[in-house]
Design a protein around this motif. Structure first.
Motif, PDB file in Angstrom:
ATOM      1  N   UNK A  68      46.383  16.587 -13.326  1.00 47.87           N
ATOM      2  CA  UNK A  68      45.234  16.962 -12.513  1.00 47.87           C
ATOM      3  C   UNK A  68      45.774  17.432 -11.161  1.00 47.87           C
ATOM      4  N   UNK A  69      45.285  18.549 -10.676  1.00 46.22           N
ATOM      5  CA  UNK A  69      45.792  19.097  -9.426  1.00 46.22           C
ATOM      6  C   UNK A  69      45.637  18.090  -8.289  1.00 46.22           C
ATOM      7  N   UNK A  70      46.687  17.910  -7.483  1.00 44.63           N
ATOM      8  CA  UNK A  70      46.604  16.944  -6.377  1.00 44.63           C
ATOM      9  C   UNK A  70      45.563  17.310  -5.310  1.00 44.63           C
ATOM     10  N   UNK A  71      45.087  18.550  -5.315  1.00 43.19           N
ATOM     11  CA  UNK A  71      44.095  18.976  -4.320  1.00 43.19           C
ATOM     12  C   UNK A  71      42.651  18.835  -4.798  1.00 43.19           C
ATOM     13  N   UNK A  72      42.410  18.112  -5.898  1.00 42.04           N
ATOM     14  CA  UNK A  72      41.032  17.982  -6.384  1.00 42.04           C
ATOM     15  C   UNK A  72      40.129  17.328  -5.350  1.00 42.04           C
ATOM     16  N   UNK A  73      40.676  16.499  -4.501  1.00 41.72           N
ATOM     17  CA  UNK A  73      39.878  15.857  -3.458  1.00 41.72           C
ATOM     18  C   UNK A  73      39.253  16.841  -2.480  1.00 41.72           C
ATOM     19  N   UNK A  74      39.767  18.070  -2.473  1.00 36.11           N
ATOM     20  CA  UNK A  74      39.216  19.109  -1.591  1.00 36.11           C
ATOM     21  C   UNK A  74      37.997  19.791  -2.205  1.00 36.11           C
ATOM     22  N   UNK A  75      37.702  19.485  -3.476  1.00 38.99           N
ATOM     23  CA  UNK A  75      36.532  20.071  -4.130  1.00 38.99           C
ATOM     24  C   UNK A  75      35.315  19.259  -3.706  1.00 38.99           C
ATOM     25  N   UNK A  76      34.413  19.910  -3.007  1.00 41.58           N
ATOM     26  CA  UNK A  76      33.233  19.215  -2.480  1.00 41.58           C
ATOM     27  C   UNK A  76      32.002  20.078  -2.733  1.00 41.58           C
ATOM     28  N   UNK A  77      30.852  19.447  -2.649  1.00 38.94           N
ATOM     29  CA  UNK A  77      29.612  20.200  -2.756  1.00 38.94           C
ATOM     30  C   UNK A  77      28.774  19.763  -3.939  1.00 38.94           C
ATOM     31  N   UNK A  78      27.646  20.446  -4.097  1.00 43.03           N
ATOM     32  CA  UNK A  78      26.685  20.095  -5.138  1.00 43.03           C
ATOM     33  C   UNK A  78      26.956  20.838  -6.435  1.00 43.03           C
ATOM     34  N   UNK A  79      26.805  20.124  -7.534  1.00 42.83           N
ATOM     35  CA  UNK A  79      26.803  20.721  -8.859  1.00 42.83           C
ATOM     36  C   UNK A  79      25.864  19.892  -9.717  1.00 42.83           C
ATOM     37  N   UNK A  80      24.940  20.552 -10.367  1.00 40.95           N
ATOM     38  CA  UNK A  80      23.934  19.872 -11.206  1.00 40.95           C
ATOM     39  C   UNK A  80      23.187  18.792 -10.422  1.00 40.95           C
ATOM     40  N   UNK A  81      22.963  19.039  -9.144  1.00 41.25           N
ATOM     41  CA  UNK A  81      22.197  18.102  -8.326  1.00 41.25           C
ATOM     42  C   UNK A  81      22.972  16.918  -7.786  1.00 41.25           C
ATOM     43  N   UNK A  82      24.272  16.863  -8.049  1.00 43.35           N
ATOM     44  CA  UNK A  82      25.092  15.741  -7.566  1.00 43.35           C
ATOM     45  C   UNK A  82      26.214  16.267  -6.695  1.00 43.35           C
ATOM     46  N   UNK A  83      26.572  15.488  -5.675  1.00 44.34           N
ATOM     47  CA  UNK A  83      27.728  15.819  -4.863  1.00 44.34           C
ATOM     48  C   UNK A  83      28.962  15.389  -5.655  1.00 44.34           C
ATOM     49  N   UNK A  84      29.850  16.331  -5.954  1.00 43.82           N
ATOM     50  CA  UNK A  84      30.997  16.015  -6.805  1.00 43.82           C
ATOM     51  C   UNK A  84      31.870  14.922  -6.205  1.00 43.82           C
ATOM     52  N   UNK A  85      31.967  14.898  -4.889  1.00 44.09           N
ATOM     53  CA  UNK A  85      32.825  13.897  -4.247  1.00 44.09           C
ATOM     54  C   UNK A  85      32.237  12.484  -4.306  1.00 44.09           C
ATOM     55  N   UNK A  86      30.966  12.362  -4.685  1.00 40.51           N
ATOM     56  CA  UNK A  86      30.314  11.044  -4.745  1.00 40.51           C
ATOM     57  C   UNK A  86      30.095  10.536  -6.168  1.00 40.51           C
ATOM     58  N   UNK A  87      30.500  11.303  -7.168  1.00 36.24           N
ATOM     59  CA  UNK A  87      30.326  10.864  -8.557  1.00 36.24           C
ATOM     60  C   UNK A  87      31.286   9.716  -8.818  1.00 36.24           C
ATOM     61  N   UNK A  88      30.742   8.585  -9.253  1.00 41.02           N
ATOM     62  CA  UNK A  88      31.555   7.372  -9.396  1.00 41.02           C
ATOM     63  C   UNK A  88      32.377   7.332 -10.678  1.00 41.02           C
ATOM     64  N   UNK A  89      31.856   7.845 -11.773  1.00 43.83           N
ATOM     65  CA  UNK A  89      32.599   7.809 -13.029  1.00 43.83           C
ATOM     66  C   UNK A  89      33.742   8.827 -12.960  1.00 43.83           C
TER      67      UNK A  89
END
Length: 117
Positions: A68-89
């Protein structure tokens, strides 16, 4: 949150044509789509073709991803109504990272920006 098992068990091969359609409809190429997938997961052409041919589910797709790319933490914003950085699973978050990157590609965002350079 919702039960994600159904999504985790979907085969990547069944969703991949929708990704292709989405980006091509917006004037982007399969090569650009692959660049985004490879950046996120570390797969290459042979690995991608293998997982499509063998109909790996999303769980296996990410479990076997080379890196998994080490920069995935830089991916932010809404997708399908959820903030990707806040998805717990963790697995659902990876799936949504992929969705977010493909969405950005389809919307015409510059590749350098999509790849978090």
């Amino acid at each position: 949150m919702a039960n994600y098992e159904r999504v985790f068990k979907m085969s990547f091969a069944s969703v991949y044509p929708h990704y292709v359609t989405k980006v091509e409809k917006k004037g982007k190429t399969i090569e650009e789509l692959h660049t985004v997938i490879f950046w996120l997961t570390g797969y290459n052409e042979q690995g991608l073709q293998l997982l499509i041919d063998e109909k790996w589910d999303f769980s296996t797709f990410f479990e076997k991803a080379p890196q998994l790319n080490p920069n995935v933490g830089k991916i932010k914003g809404l997708i399908c109504g959820y903030r990707v950085e806040e998805i717990e699973d963790p697995l659902m978050q990876k799936i949504r990272y992929l969705d977010k990157l493909i969405d950005e590609l389809a919307r015409g965002k510059k590749m350098e920006s999509i790849l978090r350079k």
